[in-house]
Design a protein around this motif. Structure first.
Motif, PDB file in Angstrom:
ATOM      1  N   THR A 180       7.223   0.217  -3.798  1.00  0.00           N
ATOM      2  CA  THR A 180       7.663  -0.845  -4.284  1.00  0.00           C
ATOM      3  C   THR A 180       6.990  -2.211  -4.611  1.00  0.00           C
ATOM      4  OG1 THR A 180       9.721  -1.051  -2.948  1.00  0.00           O
ATOM      5  CG2 THR A 180       9.593   0.880  -4.472  1.00  0.00           C
ATOM      6  N   ALA A 181       8.051  -2.930  -5.124  1.00  0.00           N
ATOM      7  CA  ALA A 181       7.230  -3.919  -5.361  1.00  0.00           C
ATOM      8  C   ALA A 181       8.658  -5.099  -6.201  1.00  0.00           C
ATOM      9  CB  ALA A 181       5.886  -4.741  -5.635  1.00  0.00           C
ATOM     10  N   GLY A 182       8.104  -6.479  -6.117  1.00  0.00           N
ATOM     11  CA  GLY A 182       8.568  -7.461  -6.804  1.00  0.00           C
ATOM     12  C   GLY A 182       8.678  -8.087  -8.511  1.00  0.00           C
ATOM     13  N   TYR A 183       7.085  -7.300  -8.568  1.00  0.00           N
ATOM     14  CA  TYR A 183       6.689  -8.134  -9.583  1.00  0.00           C
ATOM     15  C   TYR A 183       5.166  -7.416 -10.240  1.00  0.00           C
ATOM     16  CZ  TYR A 183       8.774 -11.940  -8.128  1.00  0.00           C
ATOM     17  OH  TYR A 183       9.293 -12.871  -7.164  1.00  0.00           O
ATOM     18  N   GLY A 237       2.450  -8.340  -8.549  1.00  0.00           N
ATOM     19  CA  GLY A 237       2.665  -8.382  -7.043  1.00  0.00           C
ATOM     20  C   GLY A 237       1.820  -8.096  -5.796  1.00  0.00           C
ATOM     21  N   TYR A 283       4.005  -9.806   1.134  1.00  0.00           N
ATOM     22  CA  TYR A 283       2.628 -10.539   1.053  1.00  0.00           C
ATOM     23  C   TYR A 283       1.143  -9.859   0.186  1.00  0.00           C
ATOM     24  CZ  TYR A 283       6.448 -12.549   3.563  1.00  0.00           C
ATOM     25  OH  TYR A 283       7.762 -13.557   3.746  1.00  0.00           O
ATOM     26  N   ALA A 284       1.671  -9.255  -0.876  1.00  0.00           N
ATOM     27  CA  ALA A 284       0.132  -8.339  -1.806  1.00  0.00           C
ATOM     28  C   ALA A 284       0.012  -7.694  -0.989  1.00  0.00           C
ATOM     29  CB  ALA A 284      -0.365  -9.618  -2.320  1.00  0.00           C
ATOM     30  N   SER A 319      11.593   0.674   4.423  1.00  0.00           N
ATOM     31  CA  SER A 319      13.044   0.368   3.592  1.00  0.00           C
ATOM     32  C   SER A 319      13.135  -1.004   4.094  1.00  0.00           C
ATOM     33  CB  SER A 319      13.681   1.023   2.426  1.00  0.00           C
ATOM     34  OG  SER A 319      13.909   0.549   1.421  1.00  0.00           O
ATOM     35  N   GLU A 320      13.672  -1.865   3.616  1.00  0.00           N
ATOM     36  CA  GLU A 320      14.370  -3.065   4.539  1.00  0.00           C
ATOM     37  C   GLU A 320      15.472  -3.407   3.665  1.00  0.00           C
ATOM     38  OE1 GLU A 320      12.072  -7.017   6.459  1.00  0.00           O
ATOM     39  OE2 GLU A 320      12.907  -7.499   4.272  1.00  0.00           O
ATOM     40  N   GLU A 321      15.497  -3.158   2.030  1.00  0.00           N
ATOM     41  CA  GLU A 321      16.398  -3.721   1.006  1.00  0.00           C
ATOM     42  C   GLU A 321      17.046  -1.570   0.456  1.00  0.00           C
ATOM     43  OE1 GLU A 321      14.772  -6.385  -0.508  1.00  0.00           O
ATOM     44  OE2 GLU A 321      15.203  -8.440   0.474  1.00  0.00           O
ATOM     45  N   GLY A 322      16.260  -1.361   0.243  1.00  0.00           N
ATOM     46  CA  GLY A 322      16.865   0.152   0.211  1.00  0.00           C
ATOM     47  C   GLY A 322      15.782   0.748  -1.436  1.00  0.00           C
ATOM     48  N   SER A 323      14.777   0.182  -1.491  1.00  0.00           N
ATOM     49  CA  SER A 323      14.282  -0.402  -2.442  1.00  0.00           C
ATOM     50  C   SER A 323      13.391   1.387  -2.345  1.00  0.00           C
ATOM     51  CB  SER A 323      13.874  -0.789  -3.403  1.00  0.00           C
ATOM     52  OG  SER A 323      14.971  -2.224  -4.100  1.00  0.00           O
ATOM     53  N   THR A 324      12.606   1.272  -1.862  1.00  0.00           N
ATOM     54  CA  THR A 324      11.393   2.771  -1.292  1.00  0.00           C
ATOM     55  C   THR A 324      12.436   3.613  -0.847  1.00  0.00           C
ATOM     56  OG1 THR A 324      10.306   0.283  -0.567  1.00  0.00           O
ATOM     57  CG2 THR A 324       9.251   2.566   0.216  1.00  0.00           C
ATOM     58  N   SER A 362      11.888  -3.332  -7.853  1.00  0.00           N
ATOM     59  CA  SER A 362      13.148  -2.884  -7.658  1.00  0.00           C
ATOM     60  C   SER A 362      13.923  -3.846  -8.103  1.00  0.00           C
ATOM     61  CB  SER A 362      12.977  -4.349  -6.297  1.00  0.00           C
ATOM     62  OG  SER A 362      12.727  -5.486  -6.511  1.00  0.00           O
ATOM     63  N   PRO A 406       7.649  -1.003   1.017  1.00  0.00           N
ATOM     64  CA  PRO A 406       7.514  -2.455  -0.110  1.00  0.00           C
ATOM     65  C   PRO A 406       6.665  -3.379   0.035  1.00  0.00           C
ATOM     66  CG  PRO A 406       9.105  -2.477   1.712  1.00  0.00           C
ATOM     67  CD  PRO A 406       8.382  -1.370   2.648  1.00  0.00           C
ATOM     68  N   THR A 407       5.504  -3.820  -1.127  1.00  0.00           N
ATOM     69  CA  THR A 407       4.586  -4.628  -1.309  1.00  0.00           C
ATOM     70  C   THR A 407       5.467  -6.082  -0.420  1.00  0.00           C
ATOM     71  OG1 THR A 407       3.973  -3.725  -2.540  1.00  0.00           O
ATOM     72  CG2 THR A 407       2.964  -5.876  -3.051  1.00  0.00           C
TER      73      THR A 407
HETATM   74  C1  LIG Z   1       9.298 -10.926   2.837  1.00  0.00           C
HETATM   75  C2  LIG Z   1       9.040 -10.142   1.121  1.00  0.00           C
HETATM   76  C3  LIG Z   1       7.521 -10.477   0.765  1.00  0.00           C
HETATM   77  C4  LIG Z   1       7.741  -9.671   0.146  1.00  0.00           C
HETATM   78  N1  LIG Z   1       6.588 -10.569  -0.959  1.00  0.00           N
HETATM   79  C5  LIG Z   1       6.256  -9.497  -1.792  1.00  0.00           C
HETATM   80  C6  LIG Z   1       4.627  -9.391  -2.699  1.00  0.00           C
HETATM   81  O1  LIG Z   1       3.997  -9.457  -2.882  1.00  0.00           O
HETATM   82  N2  LIG Z   1       4.781  -9.186  -3.884  1.00  0.00           N
HETATM   83  C7  LIG Z   1       5.951  -8.460  -4.714  1.00  0.00           C
HETATM   84  O2  LIG Z   1       5.476  -8.301  -5.477  1.00  0.00           O
HETATM   85  N3  LIG Z   1       6.756  -8.383  -3.944  1.00  0.00           N
HETATM   86  C8  LIG Z   1       7.311  -8.875  -2.644  1.00  0.00           C
HETATM   87  N4  LIG Z   1       8.422  -8.551  -1.929  1.00  0.00           N
HETATM   88  C9  LIG Z   1       9.118  -7.907  -2.738  1.00  0.00           C
HETATM   89  C10 LIG Z   1       9.568  -6.405  -2.620  1.00  0.00           C
HETATM   90  O3  LIG Z   1       8.259  -6.137  -2.269  1.00  0.00           O
HETATM   91  C11 LIG Z   1      10.484  -5.576  -3.191  1.00  0.00           C
HETATM   92  O4  LIG Z   1      12.118  -6.296  -3.173  1.00  0.00           O
HETATM   93  C12 LIG Z   1      10.587  -4.109  -2.728  1.00  0.00           C
HETATM   94  O5  LIG Z   1      10.983  -3.419  -3.545  1.00  0.00           O
HETATM   95  C13 LIG Z   1      12.013  -3.647  -1.454  1.00  0.00           C
HETATM   96  O6  LIG Z   1      11.804  -3.048  -0.653  1.00  0.00           O
HETATM   97  P1  LIG Z   1      12.731  -2.239  -0.496  1.00  0.00           P
HETATM   98  O7  LIG Z   1      14.311  -2.369  -0.571  1.00  0.00           O
HETATM   99  O8  LIG Z   1      12.413  -1.010   0.053  1.00  0.00           O
HETATM  100  O9  LIG Z   1      12.891  -3.110   1.137  1.00  0.00           O
HETATM  101  C14 LIG Z   1       8.427  -8.994  -1.137  1.00  0.00           C
HETATM  102  C15 LIG Z   1       9.722  -8.881  -0.148  1.00  0.00           C
HETATM  103  C16 LIG Z   1       9.503  -9.373   0.813  1.00  0.00           C
HETATM  104  C17 LIG Z   1      11.318  -9.325   1.175  1.00  0.00           C
END
Ligand SMILES: Cc1cc2nc3c(=O)[nH]c(=O)nc-3n(C[C@H](O)[C@H](O)[C@H](O)COP(=O)(O)O)c2cc1C
Length: 161
Positions: free
Chosen positions: A90-93, A96, A60-61, A9-14, A136, A57-58
């Motif tokens: 976890t993912a942004g979208y 995604g 780049y898909a 987990s880079e930012e905490g969500s996972t 996230s 975390p996801t």
């Molecule tokens: C380098 C990078 C690439 C990412 N690529 C995607 C993606 O392809 N699809 C998506 O849905 N979210 C993407 N995200 C968003 C992360 O998956 C999302 O914020 C995730 O919950 C972060 O987890 P973390 O807080 O545990 O690090 C990306 C984030 C980063 C930093």
């Protein structure tokens, strides 16, 4: 019975969702569960675990490069074969690529000889197909889903081991 939930987990969500899965797991009687970053694993605890769940975390898909690197270089030395296994992301979208990230991990787990499980559609609602996904920006909305997933993995581990 012990269960390990490993994550990067880079930012905490996972990390948050790994802890949520643990909460669901320990609600099952006689189950002990611990979440651990892949950078700081209690190897003795992992060795004794009947079930191992890995979260990413996801990126780049796909699964995060850090998870891929850990799987390629470290996991093979940990004798994980024969353990019940699952994955989450976890993912942004929603579009995604989180399912692909989960599938990446499940594929590697198959290579390791682990016993893949998610509950699928066999456990009723909510159906969890490959593994649970949380977005996230609204993690709270996924708390129940992740706790249920933890319960299902723990119950299956108890049934098998
Ligand atoms: C380098 C990078 C690439 C990412 N690529 C995607 C993606 O392809 N699809 C998506 O849905 N979210 C993407 N995200 C968003 C992360 O998956 C999302 O914020 C995730 O919950 C972060 O987890 P973390 O807080 O545990 O690090 C990306 C984030 C980063 C930093």
């Amino acid at each position: 019975m012990k269960i390990s939930v490993l994550y990067f987990s880079e930012e905490g969500s996972t990390k948050t969702m790994a802890e949520t899965i643990v909460k669901g797991m320990v609600s099952v009687e006689e189950v002990e569960a611990k979440s651990m970053s892949i950078d700081d694993i209690d190897r003795a605890y992992l060795k004794e675990s009947s079930c191992v769940v890995i979260g990413t975390p996801t990126h780049y898909a796909s699964m995060a490069a850090e998870v891929k690197s850990w799987l390629d270089t470290k996991s093979v030395k940990l004798n994980l074969g024969g353990k019940l296994a699952g994955a989450f992301a976890t993912a942004g979208y929603i579009h995604g690529g989180a399912d692909i990230a989960i599938q990446n991990i499940l594929t590697h787990m198959t290579f390791l000889g682990m016993l893949i499980y998610s509950g699928g559609s066999a456990c009723g609602k909510p159906p969890i197909h490959l593994g649970p996904v949380a977005i996230s920006s609204k993690l709270d909305e996924f708390t129940d889903l992740f706790e249920v997933y933890g319960q299902r993995m723990a119950s299956k581990a108890k049934e098998l081991f």
